[in-house]
Design a protein around this motif. Structure first.
Motif, mmCIF file in Angstrom:
data_model
loop_
_atom_site.group_PDB
_atom_site.id
_atom_site.type_symbol
_atom_site.label_atom_id
_atom_site.label_comp_id
_atom_site.label_asym_id
_atom_site.label_seq_id
_atom_site.Cartn_x
_atom_site.Cartn_y
_atom_site.Cartn_z
ATOM 1 N N GLY A 99 0.836 -1.198 0.000
ATOM 2 C CA GLY A 99 0.000 0.000 0.000
ATOM 3 C C GLY A 99 0.865 1.238 0.000
ATOM 4 N N THR A 100 0.215 2.382 0.076
ATOM 5 C CA THR A 100 0.921 3.654 0.170
ATOM 6 C C THR A 100 0.697 4.194 1.571
ATOM 7 N N TYR A 101 1.778 4.537 2.232
ATOM 8 C CA TYR A 101 1.736 4.949 3.624
ATOM 9 C C TYR A 101 2.286 6.360 3.788
ATOM 10 N N ALA A 102 1.719 7.098 4.733
ATOM 11 C CA ALA A 102 2.235 8.411 5.117
ATOM 12 C C ALA A 102 3.031 8.220 6.402
ATOM 13 N N VAL A 103 4.252 8.746 6.420
ATOM 14 C CA VAL A 103 5.149 8.592 7.556
ATOM 15 C C VAL A 103 5.477 9.982 8.089
ATOM 16 N N GLU A 104 5.362 10.143 9.413
ATOM 17 C CA GLU A 104 5.596 11.444 10.043
ATOM 18 C C GLU A 104 6.470 11.264 11.277
ATOM 19 N N GLY A 105 7.419 12.173 11.474
ATOM 20 C CA GLY A 105 8.237 12.198 12.677
ATOM 21 C C GLY A 105 7.680 13.216 13.653
ATOM 22 N N ILE A 106 7.678 12.869 14.944
ATOM 23 C CA ILE A 106 7.124 13.745 15.981
ATOM 24 C C ILE A 106 8.117 13.795 17.138
ATOM 25 N N ILE A 107 8.448 15.011 17.577
ATOM 26 C CA ILE A 107 9.381 15.192 18.682
ATOM 27 C C ILE A 107 8.690 16.026 19.764
ATOM 28 N N PRO A 108 8.385 15.401 20.916
ATOM 29 C CA PRO A 108 7.792 16.170 22.011
ATOM 30 C C PRO A 108 8.800 17.184 22.570
ATOM 31 N N THR A 109 8.311 18.342 22.966
ATOM 32 C CA THR A 109 9.131 19.375 23.609
ATOM 33 C C THR A 109 8.382 19.846 24.843
ATOM 34 N N ASP A 110 8.863 20.917 25.469
ATOM 35 C CA ASP A 110 8.135 21.468 26.605
ATOM 36 C C ASP A 110 7.031 22.423 26.151
ATOM 37 N N GLU A 111 6.868 22.599 24.854
ATOM 38 C CA GLU A 111 5.787 23.410 24.305
ATOM 39 C C GLU A 111 4.502 22.584 24.263
ATOM 40 N N PRO A 112 3.338 23.231 24.177
ATOM 41 C CA PRO A 112 2.074 22.469 24.130
ATOM 42 C C PRO A 112 1.972 21.539 22.909
ATOM 43 N N GLN A 113 2.524 21.961 21.780
ATOM 44 C CA GLN A 113 2.472 21.139 20.575
ATOM 45 C C GLN A 113 3.865 20.602 20.258
ATOM 46 N N PRO A 114 3.970 19.314 19.894
ATOM 47 C CA PRO A 114 5.283 18.754 19.543
ATOM 48 C C PRO A 114 5.756 19.284 18.193
ATOM 49 N N LEU A 115 7.042 19.103 17.937
ATOM 50 C CA LEU A 115 7.590 19.390 16.614
ATOM 51 C C LEU A 115 7.185 18.248 15.692
ATOM 52 N N ARG A 116 6.805 18.563 14.448
ATOM 53 C CA ARG A 116 6.364 17.537 13.495
ATOM 54 C C ARG A 116 7.039 17.757 12.145
ATOM 55 N N THR A 117 7.432 16.651 11.532
ATOM 56 C CA THR A 117 7.957 16.729 10.166
ATOM 57 C C THR A 117 6.788 16.763 9.196
ATOM 58 N N PRO A 118 6.997 17.283 7.998
ATOM 59 C CA PRO A 118 6.005 17.044 6.955
ATOM 60 C C PRO A 118 5.957 15.533 6.686
ATOM 61 N N ALA A 119 4.799 15.039 6.311
ATOM 62 C CA ALA A 119 4.659 13.597 6.033
ATOM 63 C C ALA A 119 5.386 13.242 4.739
ATOM 64 N N ALA A 120 5.993 12.068 4.737
ATOM 65 C CA ALA A 120 6.609 11.513 3.532
ATOM 66 C C ALA A 120 5.781 10.300 3.120
ATOM 67 N N ARG A 121 5.735 10.022 1.840
ATOM 68 C CA ARG A 121 4.989 8.864 1.331
ATOM 69 C C ARG A 121 5.949 7.733 1.007
ATOM 70 N N VAL A 122 5.549 6.530 1.425
ATOM 71 C CA VAL A 122 6.319 5.319 1.113
ATOM 72 C C VAL A 122 5.351 4.339 0.458
ATOM 73 N N ARG A 123 5.689 3.904 -0.757
ATOM 74 C CA ARG A 123 4.861 2.902 -1.459
ATOM 75 C C ARG A 123 5.475 1.539 -1.196
ATOM 76 N N VAL A 124 4.670 0.659 -0.611
ATOM 77 C CA VAL A 124 5.144 -0.682 -0.252
ATOM 78 C C VAL A 124 4.560 -1.687 -1.242
ATOM 79 N N THR A 125 5.466 -2.469 -1.836
ATOM 80 C CA THR A 125 5.051 -3.498 -2.803
ATOM 81 C C THR A 125 5.167 -4.875 -2.160
ATOM 82 N N PRO A 126 4.507 -5.882 -2.718
ATOM 83 C CA PRO A 126 4.595 -7.230 -2.146
ATOM 84 C C PRO A 126 6.050 -7.699 -2.088
ATOM 85 N N GLY A 127 6.371 -8.471 -1.068
ATOM 86 C CA GLY A 127 7.726 -9.022 -0.924
ATOM 87 C C GLY A 127 8.019 -10.026 -2.016
ATOM 88 N N GLY A 128 9.230 -10.442 -2.120
ATOM 89 C CA GLY A 128 9.525 -11.395 -3.185
ATOM 90 C C GLY A 128 10.875 -11.973 -3.135
#
Length: 121
Positions: free
Chosen positions: A92-121
């Motif tokens: 499938g196609t997946y959205a991947v995001e990095g999140i870093i908690p800080t002492d601020e109310p909202q964590p730091l977040r990366t923009p999402a990256a897309r990863v297309r996963v194909t059947p193994g083989g």
């Protein structure tokens, strides 16, 4: 001033094969940057969502994190990487995001990256 966050992951992967994921934190400004991060080792999460938006994997799922505050200084142009590995279980196609908690109310977040996963083989 906030840091620049980037998520680095391959555009394609195969089911059952480890996918390296890097969250990069960069001080793109002209002054030193002080970050207030959590944990003796920096706490960060990686969230993988399927095409419906459902979470299929979280790096911190079920993990205990320390409530320790860490101050990290980044000079102008300096960066650091936080690395994780996800092993996809289905194609499938997946959205991947990095999140870093800080002492601020909202964590730091990366923009999402897309990863297309194909059947193994």
């Amino acid at each position: 001033m906030t840091p620049e966050l980037h998520l680095i992951a391959p555009a394609t992967a195969r089911v059952g094969q480890p996918v390296p994921i890097t969250t990069r934190v960069l001080n793109g400004g002209g002054r030193p940057l002080e970050l207030h991060l959590q944990g003796r080792e920096i706490v960060f999460d990686v969230v993988v969502r399927d095409e419906t938006g459902a979470v299929v994997w979280r790096r911190l799922e079920g993990a205990f994190t320390q409530g320790i505050l860490q101050l990290k200084m980044l000079a102008p142009g300096e960066s650091f990487d936080l690395e994780a590995t996800w092993t996809p279980a289905a194609p499938g196609t997946y959205a991947v995001e990095g999140i870093i908690p800080t002492d601020e109310p909202q964590p730091l977040r990366t923009p999402a990256a897309r990863v297309r996963v194909t059947p193994g083989g």
